[in-house]
Design a protein around this motif. Structure first.
Motif, PDB file in Angstrom:
ATOM      1  N   TYR A   1      -8.367  -7.767  -5.819  1.00  0.00           N
ATOM      2  CA  TYR A   1      -7.353  -7.831  -4.626  1.00  0.00           C
ATOM      3  C   TYR A   1      -7.764  -8.517  -3.441  1.00  0.00           C
ATOM      4  O   TYR A   1      -9.041  -8.164  -2.953  1.00  0.00           O
ATOM      5  CB  TYR A   1      -6.483  -6.498  -4.511  1.00  0.00           C
ATOM      6  CG  TYR A   1      -5.876  -6.035  -5.649  1.00  0.00           C
ATOM      7  CD1 TYR A   1      -4.534  -6.230  -5.972  1.00  0.00           C
ATOM      8  CD2 TYR A   1      -6.537  -5.212  -6.644  1.00  0.00           C
ATOM      9  CE1 TYR A   1      -4.073  -5.677  -7.153  1.00  0.00           C
ATOM     10  CE2 TYR A   1      -5.784  -4.846  -7.765  1.00  0.00           C
ATOM     11  CZ  TYR A   1      -4.539  -4.814  -8.010  1.00  0.00           C
ATOM     12  OH  TYR A   1      -4.158  -4.608  -9.133  1.00  0.00           O
ATOM     13  N   ARG A   2      -6.933  -9.316  -2.668  1.00  0.00           N
ATOM     14  CA  ARG A   2      -7.290  -9.748  -1.368  1.00  0.00           C
ATOM     15  C   ARG A   2      -5.939  -9.786  -0.339  1.00  0.00           C
ATOM     16  O   ARG A   2      -5.176 -10.314  -0.715  1.00  0.00           O
ATOM     17  CB  ARG A   2      -7.991 -11.043  -1.246  1.00  0.00           C
ATOM     18  CG  ARG A   2      -8.597 -11.414  -0.025  1.00  0.00           C
ATOM     19  CD  ARG A   2      -9.651 -12.774  -0.233  1.00  0.00           C
ATOM     20  NE  ARG A   2     -10.194 -12.689   1.164  1.00  0.00           N
ATOM     21  CZ  ARG A   2     -11.336 -13.802   1.148  1.00  0.00           C
ATOM     22  NH1 ARG A   2     -11.333 -14.600   0.241  1.00  0.00           N
ATOM     23  NH2 ARG A   2     -12.177 -13.706   2.216  1.00  0.00           N
ATOM     24  N   GLY A   3      -6.020  -8.813   0.568  1.00  0.00           N
ATOM     25  CA  GLY A   3      -5.105  -8.687   1.372  1.00  0.00           C
ATOM     26  C   GLY A   3      -4.791  -9.963   2.324  1.00  0.00           C
ATOM     27  O   GLY A   3      -5.746 -10.621   2.779  1.00  0.00           O
ATOM     28  N   VAL A   4      -3.643 -10.195   2.749  1.00  0.00           N
ATOM     29  CA  VAL A   4      -3.275 -11.401   3.824  1.00  0.00           C
ATOM     30  C   VAL A   4      -1.893 -10.737   4.538  1.00  0.00           C
ATOM     31  O   VAL A   4      -0.946 -10.097   3.924  1.00  0.00           O
ATOM     32  CB  VAL A   4      -3.117 -12.607   3.062  1.00  0.00           C
ATOM     33  CG1 VAL A   4      -1.858 -12.683   2.206  1.00  0.00           C
ATOM     34  CG2 VAL A   4      -2.997 -13.605   4.138  1.00  0.00           C
TER      35      VAL A   4
ATOM     36  N   ALA B   1      -6.865   3.589   8.668  1.00  0.00           N
ATOM     37  CA  ALA B   1      -7.502   2.255   8.468  1.00  0.00           C
ATOM     38  C   ALA B   1      -6.755   1.444   7.505  1.00  0.00           C
ATOM     39  O   ALA B   1      -6.512   1.957   6.425  1.00  0.00           O
ATOM     40  CB  ALA B   1      -9.152   2.632   7.979  1.00  0.00           C
ATOM     41  N   VAL B   2      -6.886  -0.207   7.597  1.00  0.00           N
ATOM     42  CA  VAL B   2      -6.491  -1.038   6.763  1.00  0.00           C
ATOM     43  C   VAL B   2      -7.620  -1.757   6.378  1.00  0.00           C
ATOM     44  O   VAL B   2      -8.269  -2.218   7.126  1.00  0.00           O
ATOM     45  CB  VAL B   2      -5.401  -1.833   7.550  1.00  0.00           C
ATOM     46  CG1 VAL B   2      -4.980  -3.021   6.719  1.00  0.00           C
ATOM     47  CG2 VAL B   2      -4.225  -1.025   7.940  1.00  0.00           C
ATOM     48  N   VAL B   3      -7.884  -1.547   5.293  1.00  0.00           N
ATOM     49  CA  VAL B   3      -9.339  -2.334   4.680  1.00  0.00           C
ATOM     50  C   VAL B   3      -8.930  -3.213   3.565  1.00  0.00           C
ATOM     51  O   VAL B   3      -8.420  -2.783   2.741  1.00  0.00           O
ATOM     52  CB  VAL B   3     -10.146  -1.235   4.211  1.00  0.00           C
ATOM     53  CG1 VAL B   3     -11.558  -1.899   3.950  1.00  0.00           C
ATOM     54  CG2 VAL B   3     -10.454  -0.216   5.254  1.00  0.00           C
ATOM     55  N   ASN B   4      -8.904  -4.457   3.960  1.00  0.00           N
ATOM     56  CA  ASN B   4      -8.832  -5.344   2.728  1.00  0.00           C
ATOM     57  C   ASN B   4      -7.187  -5.294   2.529  1.00  0.00           C
ATOM     58  O   ASN B   4      -6.879  -5.688   1.503  1.00  0.00           O
ATOM     59  CB  ASN B   4      -9.501  -5.402   1.581  1.00  0.00           C
ATOM     60  CG  ASN B   4      -9.349  -6.506   0.498  1.00  0.00           C
ATOM     61  OD1 ASN B   4      -9.160  -7.599   0.974  1.00  0.00           O
ATOM     62  ND2 ASN B   4      -9.471  -6.200  -0.680  1.00  0.00           N
ATOM     63  N   GLY B   5      -6.421  -5.113   3.403  1.00  0.00           N
ATOM     64  CA  GLY B   5      -4.944  -5.019   3.299  1.00  0.00           C
ATOM     65  C   GLY B   5      -4.555  -3.417   2.621  1.00  0.00           C
ATOM     66  O   GLY B   5      -3.384  -3.155   2.601  1.00  0.00           O
ATOM     67  N   PHE B   6      -5.657  -2.620   2.218  1.00  0.00           N
ATOM     68  CA  PHE B   6      -5.193  -1.150   1.677  1.00  0.00           C
ATOM     69  C   PHE B   6      -5.003  -0.159   2.752  1.00  0.00           C
ATOM     70  O   PHE B   6      -6.005  -0.377   3.701  1.00  0.00           O
ATOM     71  CB  PHE B   6      -6.119  -1.046   0.696  1.00  0.00           C
ATOM     72  CG  PHE B   6      -6.020  -1.811  -0.636  1.00  0.00           C
ATOM     73  CD1 PHE B   6      -5.147  -1.690  -1.486  1.00  0.00           C
ATOM     74  CD2 PHE B   6      -7.132  -2.804  -0.735  1.00  0.00           C
ATOM     75  CE1 PHE B   6      -5.035  -2.450  -2.738  1.00  0.00           C
ATOM     76  CE2 PHE B   6      -6.737  -3.688  -2.052  1.00  0.00           C
ATOM     77  CZ  PHE B   6      -5.952  -3.371  -2.720  1.00  0.00           C
TER      78      PHE B   6
ATOM     79  N   GLN C   1      -4.146 -13.962   8.415  1.00  0.00           N
ATOM     80  CA  GLN C   1      -5.503 -13.451   8.489  1.00  0.00           C
ATOM     81  C   GLN C   1      -5.544 -12.508   7.419  1.00  0.00           C
ATOM     82  O   GLN C   1      -4.723 -11.825   6.732  1.00  0.00           O
ATOM     83  CB  GLN C   1      -5.883 -12.867   9.696  1.00  0.00           C
ATOM     84  CG  GLN C   1      -6.063 -13.978  10.775  1.00  0.00           C
ATOM     85  CD  GLN C   1      -6.396 -13.386  12.308  1.00  0.00           C
ATOM     86  OE1 GLN C   1      -6.682 -12.205  12.214  1.00  0.00           O
ATOM     87  NE2 GLN C   1      -6.213 -14.114  13.360  1.00  0.00           N
ATOM     88  N   TYR C   2      -7.011 -11.881   7.071  1.00  0.00           N
ATOM     89  CA  TYR C   2      -7.239 -10.781   6.358  1.00  0.00           C
ATOM     90  C   TYR C   2      -7.065  -9.708   6.982  1.00  0.00           C
ATOM     91  O   TYR C   2      -7.817  -9.685   7.971  1.00  0.00           O
ATOM     92  CB  TYR C   2      -8.551 -11.010   5.652  1.00  0.00           C
ATOM     93  CG  TYR C   2      -8.725 -12.376   4.940  1.00  0.00           C
ATOM     94  CD1 TYR C   2      -7.824 -12.772   3.880  1.00  0.00           C
ATOM     95  CD2 TYR C   2      -9.878 -13.167   4.957  1.00  0.00           C
ATOM     96  CE1 TYR C   2      -7.957 -13.941   3.318  1.00  0.00           C
ATOM     97  CE2 TYR C   2     -10.103 -14.262   4.410  1.00  0.00           C
ATOM     98  CZ  TYR C   2      -8.996 -14.848   3.501  1.00  0.00           C
ATOM     99  OH  TYR C   2      -9.052 -16.097   2.742  1.00  0.00           O
ATOM    100  N   PRO C   3      -6.178  -8.749   6.473  1.00  0.00           N
ATOM    101  CA  PRO C   3      -5.902  -7.603   7.273  1.00  0.00           C
ATOM    102  C   PRO C   3      -7.207  -6.268   7.115  1.00  0.00           C
ATOM    103  O   PRO C   3      -7.490  -5.843   6.342  1.00  0.00           O
ATOM    104  CB  PRO C   3      -4.715  -6.860   6.805  1.00  0.00           C
ATOM    105  CG  PRO C   3      -4.638  -7.404   5.321  1.00  0.00           C
ATOM    106  CD  PRO C   3      -5.277  -8.852   5.229  1.00  0.00           C
ATOM    107  N   ASN C   4      -7.886  -6.251   8.296  1.00  0.00           N
ATOM    108  CA  ASN C   4      -8.828  -5.218   8.447  1.00  0.00           C
ATOM    109  C   ASN C   4      -8.904  -4.763   9.819  1.00  0.00           C
ATOM    110  O   ASN C   4      -9.231  -5.441  10.887  1.00  0.00           O
ATOM    111  CB  ASN C   4     -10.516  -5.917   8.080  1.00  0.00           C
ATOM    112  CG  ASN C   4     -10.399  -6.379   6.677  1.00  0.00           C
ATOM    113  OD1 ASN C   4     -10.741  -5.433   5.660  1.00  0.00           O
ATOM    114  ND2 ASN C   4     -10.469  -7.330   6.478  1.00  0.00           N
TER     115      ASN C   4
END
Length: 498
Positions: free
Chosen positions: A368-371, A476-481, A460-463
């Motif tokens: 997975y890759r968050g955006v 914490a939001v890490v890679n969208g999680f 953007q990638y959410p971190n």
């Protein structure tokens, strides 16, 4: 007195007849609820299939098992573009023919799993024998459990020719489409079940509820007329909706009925096959769709029994149109009213985060890759996970430096402690770190200097960290999680190397 009795008798008969007709028209609950099938599901669930990424080779020993036992009659009706056998499996010897086909999109396997659970149910002997016996005596069940084995092999929607098989019912360019059409033309089924998966972000209307199951009685023409063939499909859907509401209340929707002349459902409906489309969507916490697999198993058995007993005839077509339409109000994660500082700007707004996926075929794993796909007013949107951040500010994640060897020895507990201190990234001091998905981790890796300092922004990638002003990090939001730092912290599906 005798005259009064004689007059009363016809009135009583009429009353009883009317009551009986009313009960038939409005059954209290689907017949399957009189069984222990739901409670006994673990006895029927095929233990060899525990993962969504079902492949052609996984099916072969299971098919052999049921053919050897005498439950199924099997024939190889042809092969896929890459030469994989496509199986036509038959159970039962009744007069009513039903065709069920699954995984014509290679990455849509929920119903495939359920079909093999149904085979185990049909092979079992227990207190549900009367139910299964009626299916075997009244129905002739035809299954094509994996129409697109080449797509399943690499977990992609289309076949090896890159053609969508479910848009090939008219031109029949693909061998898989030709085989499915030939089976339908040869057996001329009375009912058909077109079994798919849909995006988990579909919602029930504009609500916060995911469309865990969506149904459709496909239209056979552009004016979407309702002849008796399509009405019977709609009646079956009404019955299955009643069946499922007990387990997923308000999480059933109706798929768009815009006519698609290239689609198999629309084409079969036009041929006189009462066809039901089932789309398996999302359910919170069910990433492998094992609960939705159970729902498919149960709903399909409920429908098959209704066909065998003609119980579907008691359902009202109007109730089909009352099922809410599929909507698109969901995100994977919604953060509401977070403060964002961007250069000279400081403002509060909401963020909608979704995940894109890539496939690791060898390990049968999705990465997975968050955006960040939305920034702004999200009052009419909802998330599988949500945070009300009106008292929080977003902060960039900090970067800690260590050697690769130190990183490799880093325990989950140590990563969790770093996360609680606001660290989101690790940079190697002795070499470049790997890029791409990272398994069983909580922190990202980083090679560049500035990535970690960016405020949240569109696409953007959410971190980032969410914390009260001058306070300790709360989320914490890490890679969208989303990671709630006040609770037990577990590894994420994957972090990322930048």
């Amino acid at each position: 007195m005798m005259r009064i009795k004689l007059l009363a008798t016809p009135a009583i008969i009429i009353l009883l007849f009317s009551l009986g007709f009313s009960l038939r028209r409005h059954p209290a609950h689907p017949p399957i609820e009189n069984t222990s099938i739901w409670q006994n599901y673990e006895q029927y669930k095929e233990p060899a299939i525990q993962h969504r990424m079902v492949k052609h080779a996984d099916m072969q020993p299971l098919i052999t098992k049921h053919v050897s036992s005498g439950l199924l009659r099997s024939s190889v009706i042809g092969s896929s573009v890459q030469g994989r056998d496509i199986h036509h499996l038959i159970a039962g010897k009744g007069k009513i023919k039903v065709l069920l086909w699954s995984q014509m999109h290679g990455d849509e396997s929920t119903a495939t799993m359920a079909i093999f659970d149904i085979f185990n149910f049909l092979a079992a002997k227990d207190d549900n024998d009367r139910f299964r016996q009626l299916l075997k005596e009244k129905l002739e069940l035809h299954f094509i459990p994996m129409v697109n084995p080449d797509g399943a092999e690499v977990w992609k929607r289309r076949n090896a020719m890159d053609i969508d098989i479910n848009r090939d019912a008219r031109s029949l360019t693909t061998p898989e489409a030709r085989l499915l059409m030939k089976v339908a033309d040869d057996i001329k089924p009375r009912f058909g079940f077109n079994l798919h998966d849909q995006n988990i972000l579909y919602s029930v209307g504009s609500s916060a509820k995911p469309a865990t199951i969506s149904f459709l009685a496909p239209a056979y023409n552009h004016t979407r007329e309702m002849n008796e063939v399509r009405q019977d499909a709609a009646r079956l859907i009404v019955l299955m909706n009643h069946t499922l509401q007990k387990f997923i209340p308000d999480q059933v929707a109706k798929y768009s009925d815009a006519h698609e002349p290239r689609g198999f459902g629309d084409t079969f409906q036009k041929k006189g096959i009462s066809t039901v489309l089932i789309e398996s969507g999302g359910y919170r916490g069910d990433t492998q769709k094992q609960y939705i697999r159970k729902l498919n198993f149960y709903a399909l058995l409920s429908a098959l029994y209704a066909i065998a007993s003609n119980a579907y005839e008691n359902e009202k077509v109007e109730e089909y149109f009352a099922i809410p339409d599929n909507g698109r109000s969901l995100f994977n994660l919604v953060i509401r009213n977070a403060e964002i500082s961007n250069e000279n700007l400081r403002y509060r707004t909401s963020l909608g985060i979704n995940y894109s996926t890539s496939v690791n075929i060898s390990e049968r794993r999705l990465n997975y890759r968050g955006v960040i796909e939305e920034l702004g007013d999200m009052q009419n949107n909802y998330g599988y996970d949500e945070v009300e951040a009106s008292s929080l500010v977003s902060l960039p994640g900090k970067i800690i430096t260590m050697t690769k060897a130190e990183w490799e020895k880093l325990s989950l507990e140590s990563e969790a402690q770093l996360l609680k201190q606001g660290y989101l990234y690790i940079r190697f001091s002795d070499q470049r770190s790997p890029t791409g998905p990272l398994q069983n981790r909580l922190l990202n890796l980083i090679n560049g200097a500035s990535t970690g300092a960016r405020p949240p922004g569109l696409y953007q990638y959410p971190n980032f960290i969410l914390a009260p002003p001058e306070g300790r990090p709360k989320y914490a939001v890490v890679n969208g999680f989303l990671v709630d730092l006040s609770k037990e912290i577990r590894p994420l599906p994957n972090t990322y190397g930048y």
